[in-house]
Structure formats: structure tokens, C-alpha cells
Design an enzyme around this catalytic site. Structure first.
Site, mmCIF file in Angstrom:
data_model
loop_
_atom_site.group_PDB
_atom_site.id
_atom_site.type_symbol
_atom_site.label_atom_id
_atom_site.label_comp_id
_atom_site.label_asym_id
_atom_site.label_seq_id
_atom_site.Cartn_x
_atom_site.Cartn_y
_atom_site.Cartn_z
ATOM 1 N N GLU A 137 34.644 41.635 37.141
ATOM 2 C CA GLU A 137 35.389 42.899 37.096
ATOM 3 C C GLU A 137 35.227 43.678 38.389
ATOM 4 O OE1 GLU A 137 37.210 42.904 34.133
ATOM 5 O OE2 GLU A 137 38.369 43.948 35.653
ATOM 6 N N GLY A 153 37.424 34.055 31.033
ATOM 7 C CA GLY A 153 36.688 33.783 29.801
ATOM 8 C C GLY A 153 37.632 33.406 28.685
HETATM 9 C C1 LIG Z 1 34.363 41.381 21.445
HETATM 10 C C2 LIG Z 1 33.758 42.612 22.113
HETATM 11 C C3 LIG Z 1 34.694 43.222 23.150
HETATM 12 C C4 LIG Z 1 34.077 44.439 23.839
HETATM 13 C C5 LIG Z 1 33.996 44.168 25.363
HETATM 14 C C6 LIG Z 1 34.246 45.436 26.122
HETATM 15 C C7 LIG Z 1 33.885 45.527 27.368
HETATM 16 C C8 LIG Z 1 33.195 44.345 28.008
HETATM 17 C C9 LIG Z 1 34.155 43.615 28.840
HETATM 18 C C10 LIG Z 1 33.816 42.617 29.682
HETATM 19 C C11 LIG Z 1 32.492 42.051 29.839
HETATM 20 C C12 LIG Z 1 32.531 40.597 29.672
HETATM 21 C C13 LIG Z 1 33.189 39.719 30.504
HETATM 22 C C14 LIG Z 1 33.612 39.992 31.908
HETATM 23 C C15 LIG Z 1 35.098 40.234 32.109
HETATM 24 C C16 LIG Z 1 35.452 40.056 33.564
HETATM 25 C C17 LIG Z 1 36.935 39.948 33.773
HETATM 26 C C18 LIG Z 1 37.278 39.858 35.234
HETATM 27 O O1 LIG Z 1 36.462 39.679 36.098
HETATM 28 S S1 LIG Z 1 38.942 40.081 35.540
HETATM 29 C C19 LIG Z 1 39.090 39.959 37.305
HETATM 30 C C20 LIG Z 1 38.480 41.171 37.987
HETATM 31 N N1 LIG Z 1 38.856 41.174 39.359
HETATM 32 C C21 LIG Z 1 38.728 42.256 40.132
HETATM 33 O O2 LIG Z 1 38.225 43.287 39.738
HETATM 34 C C22 LIG Z 1 39.263 42.120 41.527
HETATM 35 C C23 LIG Z 1 38.558 43.105 42.476
HETATM 36 N N2 LIG Z 1 39.396 43.338 43.622
HETATM 37 C C24 LIG Z 1 40.307 44.344 43.615
HETATM 38 O O3 LIG Z 1 40.407 45.139 42.691
HETATM 39 C C25 LIG Z 1 41.179 44.388 44.852
HETATM 40 O O4 LIG Z 1 40.741 43.507 45.820
HETATM 41 C C26 LIG Z 1 41.214 45.768 45.482
HETATM 42 C C27 LIG Z 1 39.911 46.497 45.287
HETATM 43 C C28 LIG Z 1 42.350 46.428 44.831
HETATM 44 C C29 LIG Z 1 41.419 45.710 46.982
HETATM 45 O O5 LIG Z 1 42.617 45.045 47.149
HETATM 46 P P1 LIG Z 1 43.638 45.550 48.282
HETATM 47 O O6 LIG Z 1 43.061 45.095 49.558
HETATM 48 O O7 LIG Z 1 45.013 45.236 47.931
HETATM 49 O O8 LIG Z 1 43.553 47.066 48.115
HETATM 50 P P2 LIG Z 1 43.144 48.137 49.207
HETATM 51 O O9 LIG Z 1 44.001 47.998 50.424
HETATM 52 O O10 LIG Z 1 41.674 48.148 49.390
HETATM 53 O O11 LIG Z 1 43.600 49.414 48.392
HETATM 54 C C30 LIG Z 1 44.975 49.581 48.177
HETATM 55 C C31 LIG Z 1 45.129 50.851 47.405
HETATM 56 O O12 LIG Z 1 44.997 50.542 46.022
HETATM 57 C C32 LIG Z 1 44.043 51.380 45.439
HETATM 58 N N3 LIG Z 1 43.378 50.641 44.358
HETATM 59 C C33 LIG Z 1 42.637 49.543 44.481
HETATM 60 N N4 LIG Z 1 42.219 49.135 43.252
HETATM 61 C C34 LIG Z 1 42.711 50.034 42.361
HETATM 62 C C35 LIG Z 1 42.596 50.152 40.933
HETATM 63 N N5 LIG Z 1 41.903 49.281 40.192
HETATM 64 N N6 LIG Z 1 43.244 51.199 40.363
HETATM 65 C C36 LIG Z 1 43.949 52.075 41.118
HETATM 66 N N7 LIG Z 1 44.090 52.017 42.488
HETATM 67 C C37 LIG Z 1 43.456 50.988 43.070
HETATM 68 C C38 LIG Z 1 43.067 51.685 46.559
HETATM 69 O O13 LIG Z 1 42.321 52.840 46.250
HETATM 70 C C39 LIG Z 1 44.026 51.883 47.694
HETATM 71 O O14 LIG Z 1 44.605 53.138 47.559
HETATM 72 P P3 LIG Z 1 44.833 54.053 48.865
HETATM 73 O O15 LIG Z 1 43.460 54.355 49.404
HETATM 74 O O16 LIG Z 1 45.544 55.257 48.358
HETATM 75 O O17 LIG Z 1 45.628 53.193 49.819
HETATM 76 C C1 LIG Z 2 30.801 35.667 33.995
HETATM 77 C C2 LIG Z 2 32.120 35.873 34.698
HETATM 78 C C3 LIG Z 2 33.265 36.127 33.947
HETATM 79 C C4 LIG Z 2 34.495 36.293 34.584
HETATM 80 N N1 LIG Z 2 35.631 36.499 33.830
HETATM 81 C C5 LIG Z 2 36.819 36.589 34.454
HETATM 82 C C6 LIG Z 2 38.017 36.732 33.682
HETATM 83 O O1 LIG Z 2 37.987 36.766 32.450
HETATM 84 N N2 LIG Z 2 39.207 36.794 34.333
HETATM 85 C C7 LIG Z 2 39.283 36.755 35.713
HETATM 86 O O2 LIG Z 2 40.394 36.810 36.265
HETATM 87 N N3 LIG Z 2 38.165 36.614 36.475
HETATM 88 C C8 LIG Z 2 36.952 36.525 35.867
HETATM 89 N N4 LIG Z 2 35.815 36.392 36.630
HETATM 90 C C9 LIG Z 2 35.924 36.285 38.078
HETATM 91 C C10 LIG Z 2 35.441 37.544 38.782
HETATM 92 O O3 LIG Z 2 36.325 38.605 38.559
HETATM 93 C C11 LIG Z 2 35.314 37.233 40.275
HETATM 94 O O4 LIG Z 2 34.252 36.312 40.414
HETATM 95 C C12 LIG Z 2 35.039 38.482 41.089
HETATM 96 O O5 LIG Z 2 36.204 39.274 41.135
HETATM 97 C C13 LIG Z 2 34.590 38.152 42.522
HETATM 98 O O6 LIG Z 2 35.550 37.339 43.181
HETATM 99 P P1 LIG Z 2 35.076 35.941 43.815
HETATM 100 O O7 LIG Z 2 34.205 35.275 42.845
HETATM 101 O O8 LIG Z 2 36.295 35.221 44.301
HETATM 102 O O9 LIG Z 2 34.186 36.354 45.068
HETATM 103 P P2 LIG Z 2 34.785 36.662 46.532
HETATM 104 O O10 LIG Z 2 35.867 37.668 46.431
HETATM 105 O O11 LIG Z 2 35.064 35.379 47.204
HETATM 106 O O12 LIG Z 2 33.520 37.364 47.218
HETATM 107 C C14 LIG Z 2 32.427 36.545 47.614
HETATM 108 C C15 LIG Z 2 31.474 37.437 48.348
HETATM 109 O O13 LIG Z 2 32.065 37.852 49.570
HETATM 110 C C16 LIG Z 2 31.718 39.196 49.868
HETATM 111 N N5 LIG Z 2 32.960 39.966 49.994
HETATM 112 C C17 LIG Z 2 34.163 39.675 49.457
HETATM 113 N N6 LIG Z 2 35.081 40.599 49.796
HETATM 114 C C18 LIG Z 2 34.445 41.502 50.588
HETATM 115 C C19 LIG Z 2 34.837 42.702 51.267
HETATM 116 N N7 LIG Z 2 36.100 43.175 51.202
HETATM 117 N N8 LIG Z 2 33.883 43.364 51.981
HETATM 118 C C20 LIG Z 2 32.613 42.910 52.030
HETATM 119 N N9 LIG Z 2 32.180 41.785 51.415
HETATM 120 C C21 LIG Z 2 33.084 41.099 50.709
HETATM 121 C C22 LIG Z 2 30.844 39.697 48.719
HETATM 122 O O14 LIG Z 2 29.487 39.531 49.066
HETATM 123 C C23 LIG Z 2 31.188 38.726 47.590
HETATM 124 O O15 LIG Z 2 30.118 38.553 46.685
HETATM 125 C C24 LIG Z 2 34.570 36.225 36.010
HETATM 126 C C25 LIG Z 2 33.416 35.984 36.760
HETATM 127 C C26 LIG Z 2 32.194 35.805 36.114
HETATM 128 C C27 LIG Z 2 30.962 35.544 36.945
#
Ligand SMILES: CCCCC/C=C\C/C=C\C/C=C\CCCCC(=O)SCCNC(=O)CCNC(=O)[C@H](O)C(C)(C)COP(=O)(O)OP(=O)(O)OC[C@H]1O[C@@H](n2cnc3c(N)ncnc32)[C@H](O)[C@@H]1OP(=O)(O)O
Ligand SMILES: Cc1cc2nc3c(=O)[nH]c(=O)nc-3n(C[C@H](O)[C@H](O)[C@H](O)COP(=O)(O)OP(=O)(O)OC[C@H]3O[C@@H](n4cnc5c(N)ncnc54)[C@H](O)[C@@H]3O)c2cc1C
Length: 627
Positions: A380, A136
Site C-alpha cells: 500500500e 492478495g
Molecule cells: C477481512 C478483513 C478486511 C479488513 C482489512 C482492512 C484493512 C487492511 C488492508 C490491507 C492489509 C492487508 C494487505 C495489504 C494490501 C496491499 C494492497 C496493495 O499494496 S495495492 C498497491 C499499492 N500501491 C501503491 O500504493 C503504489 C504507491 N505509489 C503511488 O501511489 C504513486 O507512485 C504515486 C505516489 C502516486 C507517485 O506517482 P506519480 O509519480 O505519478 O505521482 P507524483 O508525480 O509524485 O504526484 C502526482 C500528483 O498526484 C498526487 N497524488 C499521488 N498519490 C495520490 C493519492 N493516493 N491520492 C491523491 N493524490 C495523489 C501527488 O500529491 C501529486 O500531486 P501534486 O503535488 O498536486 O502534483
Molecule cells: C504482503 C504484500 C501484499 C501486497 N498486496 C498487493 C495487492 O493486493 N495488490 C497490489 O497491486 N499490490 C500488492 N502488493 C505490492 C505492493 O503494493 C508493492 O510491493 C509496493 O507498492 C512497492 O512496490 P515494489 O514492490 O514494486 O517496489 P519498488 O517500487 O520497485 O521499490 C523498490 C525500492 O526502491 C526504492 N524506491 C522506489 N521508488 C522510490 C522513490 N521514488 N524514491 C526513493 N526510493 C524509491 C525504495 O527503497 C523501494 O523499497 C503487495 C505487497 C506485499 C509485500
């Protein structure tokens, strides 16, 4: 009351107008209205911004980029970048997700290669899937990004690290050399946000731009780890904790305000044939749609407050070097974000649909809310991924519970006391303590059931990763059950400790019981399968829920009025405080751009020839067709 903050009708604006208008209004609020001594855009006032502005921008700048500088930067780096960002003299975003990867962070492809000779990092997206996509504020607003990239030194990979990268010129705002950046185009919602793409090719940044609180690279290329590398995931935990209040509780409260007020005004049909048309809120079916969602607002709010407190306490511990709470906090925040966004998004759609045709009109304000809440299920941390992260922690804890007494949010996994339910009347099932016990038992059984299934598969020779994959649905159910017991348990505790009038406490207790019973009745298969309730007790649970709907009906409008949203924020012809639904809808429709002329010339040019033929036939000058 400041006219500069009044919203024009968003539905009658183009996306570009909404983007500009949101920026104007946000900067006016943050730079003119709010600032006073010591204020920063990550302070408590921000929650009022989310209340006072229907569409604001710089959500990622304020909600993610600035907090990340604090979490990942050294004191020197914070001192350099925080004041600039807090004062909007640089605009940043959090660039992690790529075109090819969002959930699986170990799969991210953007590379930061250390160039020892020049003490710089060379940033590259080696192929199209490595391009950053979604962040964003990145498409047209940001001139910096907090770039999450794979650190590489002498060919060795060190995992994902955060780098401060300038992407636009601070004078012209033009993209810098090697930077291709823009908006990703129309989306389901967030029209006012420029979610963007970013393609980096051989962009050089100084060594000092590696955010180095958790690790650093010395001039000679030596890599030093300085803390728990899991803290690199910390930003996501914080946003998951914060977004529940802003992006789930608040919008659902707005949707419920609109739908309940409208349902009290809209008369349609008869209950007693001898009486007059009734407000649709008198239909139990309508109460069953709306009131559990109102209850969800309160319970999610109470549970989120507890989670925010837990995150705050954890953050203080991290400052002392104690990260032991991180696994539990990660599991809880991931599970809460996933389960409450699922409930909230579904709930907003349920109440929208309960408003009939006018609920489908943008003039109701409901499509805006529903579409925006849908995003909470994806960003997120996509919900499935988050629920599986939560389940991963629960399975570990269930194993540990066999030998240790657990504490924290998973304490019930080592509670082996008798949990059978002795409820004989529906009143027994409205008791908070009974509802809490039922949810704890269901969660414990769901976790143990998933764990047992996987253990049996592994015993029979299935590899653990295949067992995990095949039992994913049970694991997701276990995560949901865990979060539900957490929400019910924390809400019961919160309400019991609340110092308020007896009448208010009674209403809150009824809402809490309604939330819990609605969850039981929506998942009674689990409660019977795990021996929590008998079939007869399930009937009592339904009776208990219907009884609460009846008790809460008289206060329904008063309860949503207590959310205290202004008409300007609701932007709803159905939910305005004065209840003048029809006059407002007609006035709103007349303002539609389609109605700025009586005849829509652009379309009429196509229709005109045929209409003139029809005119001639009807006026006896033309031949009718053979149809
Ligand atoms: C102006 C007003 C402001 C106010 C606004 C306030 C709030 C509002 C904010 C936002 C709303 C508006 C907009 C949206 C913003 C969106 C921004 C984004 O989307 S940013 C991108 C977000 N992306 C993700 O979240 C990615 C999700 N995926 C993952 O986190 C990873 O894939 C994974 C879950 C970590 C899995 O990856 P991996 O396979 O490497 O990990 P595992 O093998 O499963 O686990 C390894 C190990 O790590 C631990 N772990 C995983 N995640 C975390 C974590 N976050 N923190 C700590 N530890 C973590 C996991 O538990 C495993 O541990 P262990 O079991 O001990 O091995
Ligand atoms: C409105 C909006 C704002 C965003 N803002 C930001 C931002 O500011 N910064 C940023 O970095 N990102 C941002 N994102 C991206 C967002 O964090 C990702 O879209 C989100 O993390 C999901 O990843 P992906 O889209 O690659 O889906 P993928 O990871 O490709 O997943 C696709 C689908 O596959 C399935 N899947 C994936 N992994 C697994 C699994 N391990 N097990 C089972 N099923 C699975 C699920 O059904 C999932 O919906 C934003 C997205 C949106 C929609």
C-alpha cells in the site's frame, strides 16, 4: 466459543493447510456466524473479524476489491457487482502492482486497448514485466480482478484506469483463455494468503467493464472525463487509512500483551544481590524496551481514529463534488502509514527480542506478528515513497505559509509565535502542552530546513529534480517530524476530551507523555539542532522518561490486559492469561510434527551406520579412530 472458530496450531501446519484453514474459517465467520439483516463485509463488524481471527483470508477482496467497486463504479456497476462480491459469489482482488513496477504507477505496462468494432477492451501484458504480481487472493481464490491498466484508444494513452476482468470459470474455477494465473510462492509472512501472478494475453472484456464513475468510453471510442482523476488513487488512500488500525495498532498490541505478561513472569538474575531473582520487567532496561511500545499502541490508535474521521468527512465532501481535502488527506495518510508502520514493525521486533530465546520460538506467537508487520512497510505504498509524498505536500505548504495562514494538519507551519521551551524541571517536560509545542517546533524547523537546502541548491544552478533527490533524506525526516507532531497533538486532544475516570485519564496522559518523550530522546539531535531544547533540557527529557517508566511499571500488566485478546487469538505460550509459560511451551513443543515418532526415521537412516560404529567401539567390539 464456536469450536469451528478455534485455531489449530498454525506453526505445525503446512502453508497449503493454513491457506485452506483460513478460507474455511473466514467463510464460516462471514457466511454463517456474522450475517444478519443489512450486514455487509465492509461494515463495522470487519474490525472484530481482524480481532477474532488470527489468520483470515479475502483481506484484499473485502478490504480493497469491494471498496473499489464502490469508489470507481457507476451506480449500475455497483448494483451489478457489489451484491455478488459482498456475498462472496464472486471473489476479487485489486491487481495494480506488476513484476516490473509497484511504486511508480505511471510506469505500469498492462494495456487495455479499445476495440471500437466490437465495443470491447483487449487486455494485454506486452512483456513479462507487465505481468501483475503480488495481489492478495489472486493466486488461487479470485475469479475476478479489478485490473489497473493503461487505457489506449486509437493509439492515444489515457493513463491508469480500473477494469473488471473475470479470470476464472465460474463453474470449474479453471483459468479462462488468455489467462495465466497462480501463487507467487513462499513469502516472509501472510502464509494463508495466495498472493498471485497474472499474465493476460488478448483477453477481451465488454466496454461496460471499465469502471466509469470518473471517466467513460462511449461506443464510438469518445473518452469522457467525469471528475478529479486523482480520485483514481482514492482506493490507496482508503486502505492506508484503514490498515493502521488493523495491521499496525492491533498486531503491536498483541505483541506488547505477550511481551509484558511474559516479562512479569520470567525471573532472571538479581538487582539486589541479597534478594531473590527478579521478574525481568523490574529491569529499567526492559521497561525502556516495552513500555514506549505499549504507549505507541494507544497513540497510534488515537491518531488513526482521527484520520479515519477525517477520511469519512472527506468522503462525504467528495460525494458533493468537493475534492479540495484530497491533497492533505493523501499526504497525511501516506505519512501516517509510513511512519506508524515503521514504528510498529520496529516496536514489535524490540519487544520480541526482549523475550530472549523464547521470543525466537514460534510458540511465543511473536515471530508471526513481527514478520506480518514487516509487510506494512512495503504494501500500500512503500514507506520511502510515501514519506516523500508527504514531504512534497509539506514543502508546498511551507512556501504557502509565507503569505497565508494555514489550517488543518499543517497549521503550525504558519505559527510564528515564540516556541522556545522554558522547562526547568523534568516535570515541566511531562506537561502535554509543552510536549505538543516541542513537536510542532521541531516539525516546522525540519520542513523549513529541507526546503531551504533545496532552494539554495536551485539558486546555485542545481535543477529542482536533482535538489529534491539529493535532499531526500532531509525530506523524509521532515515527513516523520510532521507525523510525530500530528500523533502527539491529536492524542493529547483526544485524551483531554475523553470522558473517563480520573485514574484512567492519568494513565493515558502518562502513556502519551512517555510516547512523546521517547520520541524526543530518540531524536534529540533534531531537537537541539533546531533550538527546541538545550543540552541541559535534553537531560531533563531523559529523566522525565525514566520517571514515567517507574510510574507505569505497577500498571503494565493491567494496561496490556485491557487490550483483551483471548489466548486463542494470541496463540502464545508466553502471553497466555494464566502465565503458565513453561508448561505451555513444553506441551506446544511435544505437539510439533517432528515429535510424532520417538525416532525420526527419515533422518536416522543417514546417522545409523555411524552410531552403530560408535556403539561397537564403546562396547569393545570395534577399533577407535585415529582422530
Ligand atoms: C477481512 C478483513 C478486511 C479488513 C482489512 C482492512 C484493512 C487492511 C488492508 C490491507 C492489509 C492487508 C494487505 C495489504 C494490501 C496491499 C494492497 C496493495 O499494496 S495495492 C498497491 C499499492 N500501491 C501503491 O500504493 C503504489 C504507491 N505509489 C503511488 O501511489 C504513486 O507512485 C504515486 C505516489 C502516486 C507517485 O506517482 P506519480 O509519480 O505519478 O505521482 P507524483 O508525480 O509524485 O504526484 C502526482 C500528483 O498526484 C498526487 N497524488 C499521488 N498519490 C495520490 C493519492 N493516493 N491520492 C491523491 N493524490 C495523489 C501527488 O500529491 C501529486 O500531486 P501534486 O503535488 O498536486 O502534483
Ligand atoms: C504482503 C504484500 C501484499 C501486497 N498486496 C498487493 C495487492 O493486493 N495488490 C497490489 O497491486 N499490490 C500488492 N502488493 C505490492 C505492493 O503494493 C508493492 O510491493 C509496493 O507498492 C512497492 O512496490 P515494489 O514492490 O514494486 O517496489 P519498488 O517500487 O520497485 O521499490 C523498490 C525500492 O526502491 C526504492 N524506491 C522506489 N521508488 C522510490 C522513490 N521514488 N524514491 C526513493 N526510493 C524509491 C525504495 O527503497 C523501494 O523499497 C503487495 C505487497 C506485499 C509485500
Amino acid at each position: 466459543n464456536d469450536t469451528s472458530m478455534q485455531h489449530r496450531n498454525l506453526n505445525h501446519m503446512t502453508r497449503e493447510e493454513r491457506f485452506s484453514e483460513a478460507m474455511r474459517r473466514t467463510l464460516y465467520a462471514l457466511k454463517v456466524l456474522l450475517p444478519r439483516e443489512g450486514w455487509t463485509p465492509v461494515g463495522p463488524e470487519m474490525k472484530y473479524l481482524a480481532r477474532a481471527i488470527k489468520e483470515f483470508t479475502f483481506i484484499i477482496h473485502a478490504g480493497v476489491f469491494i471498496p473499489c467497486i464502490m469508489s470507481y463504479g457507476t451506480n449500475e456497476q455497483i448494483a451489478k457487482w457489489f451484491p455478488l462480491a459482498a456475498d462472496f459469489r464472486i471473489i476479487g482482488t485489486y491487481a495494480q502492482t506488476e513484476l516490473g513496477h509497484g511504486s511508480f504507477l505511471r510506469g505500469l505496462e498492462t494495456i487495455a486497448t479499445y476495440d471500437r468494432a466490437n465495443q470491447e477492451f483487449i487486455i494485454n501484458c506486452p512483456k513479462i514485466t507487465a505481468m501483475k504480481w503480488w495481489p492478495g487472493d489472486m493466486g488461487k481464490s479470485a475469479n475476478h480482478v479489478l485490473l489497473m491498466a493503461e487505457l489506449v484508444i486509437d493509439g492515444k494513452k489515457y493513463g491508469m484506469h480500473g477494469f473488471m476482468v473475470q479470470i476464472r470459470d465460474l463453474t470449474t474455477h479453471e483459468p479462462l483463455p488468455g489467462v495465466t494465473v497462480g501463487d507467487i510462492g513462499a513469502k516472509l509472512s501472510f502464509e494463508s494468503v495466495d498472493n498471485g501472478f497474472l499474465y493476460l494475453q488478448n483477453v477481451r472484456i465488454p466496454r461496460e467493464n471499465l469502471l466509469s464513475k470518473l471517466s467513460e468510453v462511449h461506443p464510438d471510442g469518445t473518452y469522457i472525463k467525469k471528475g478529479n482523476q486523482r480520485l483514481m488513487y482514492g482506493s490507496m488512500v482508503r486502505v492506508r487509512v484503514n490498515l493502521i488500525a488493523h495491521e499496525i495498532v492491533m498486531p503491536l498490541a498483541k505483541a506488547c500483551t505477550i511481551a509484558v505478561r511474559y516479562s512479569a513472569v520470567r525471573r532472571q538474575g538479581l538487582i539486589n544481590p541479597s534478594k531473590e531473582e527478579v521478574p525481568v520487567l523490574d529491569y529499567v532496561a526492559q521497561q525502556h524496551k516495552l513500555l514506549p511500545q505499549v504507549a505507541t499502541v494507544f497513540m497510534a490508535h488515537f491518531a488513526a481514529k482521527q484520520l479515519v474521521k477525517m477520511h469519512h468527512d472527506y468522503s462525504l465532501e467528495v460525494e458533493k463534488g468537493n475534492t479540495s481535502q484530497l491533497p492533505e488527506l493523501h499526504a497525511l495518510s501516506a505519512g501516517m502509514k509510513a511512519c506508524l508502520s515503521e514504528q510498529g514493525a520496529a516496536g514489535a521486533e524490540i519487544v520480541r527480542r526482549a523475550c530472549g530465546g523464547h521470543g525466537y520460538s514460534c510458540g511465543s506467537g511473536l515471530p508471526f506478528i513481527v514478520n506480518r508487520m514487516l509487510a506494512t512497510c512495503t504494501y500500500e505504498g512503500e514507506n520511502t515513497v510515501m514519506q516523500l509524498q508527504c514531504a512534497r505536500y509539506l514543502i508546498k505548504c511551507a512556501d504557502q505559509a509565507k503569505k497565508d495562514k494555514l489550517t488543518g494538519s499543517v497549521w503550525y507551519l504558519s505559527d510564528f509565535s515564540n516556541m522556545s521551551c522554558t522547562a526547568q524541571t523534568f516535570g515541566d517536560l511531562q506537561e502535554p502542552s509543552v510536549l505538543v509545542k516541542l513537536h510542532e517546533r521541531r516539525a516546522k524547523c525540519a520542513v523549513q530546513h529541507a526546503g531551504k537546502k533545496m532552494q539554495n541548491m536551485v539558486k546555485n544552478g542545481t535543477p529542482a529534480h536533482d535538489a529534491w533527490n539529493m535532499m531526500a533524506t532531509l525530506l523524509i525526516n521532515a515527513a516523520r517530524a510532521h507525523i510525530m507532531q500530528y500523533v502527539v497533538g491529536t492524542s493529547v486532544t483526544y485524551i483531554s476530551e475523553l470522558s473517563c475516570s480520573a485514574s484512567l485519564k492519568k494513565i493515558l496522559t502518562q502513556l502519551c507523555a512517555l510516547y512523546a518523550l521517547h520520541n524526543i530522546n530518540s531524536n534529540c539531535g533534531d531537537f537541539v539542532k533546531f533550538g527546541c531544547l538545550t543540552s541541559a533540557q535534553c537531560d531533563l527529557a531523559q529523566e522525565a522518561e525514566f520517571n514515567l517508566l517507574k510510574q507505569l511499571r505497577p500498571d503494565a500488566v493491567g494496561i496490556v490486559d485491557s487490550f483483551d485478546f483471548t489466548d486463542d487469538i494470541l496463540q502464545s505460550c508466553l502471553g497466555a492469561y494464566d502465565g503458565n509459560v513453561y508448561e505451555r511451551l513444553f506441551e506446544w513443543a511435544k505437539q510439533a510434527p517432528m515429535n510424532k515418532t520417538e525416532v525420526h526415521q527419515d533422518s536416522y537412516q543417514y546417522l545409523q551406520p555411524y552410531l552403530h560404529e560408535g556403539r561397537d567401539v564403546l562396547e569393545g567390539r570395534g577399533r577407535n579412530s585415529k582422530l
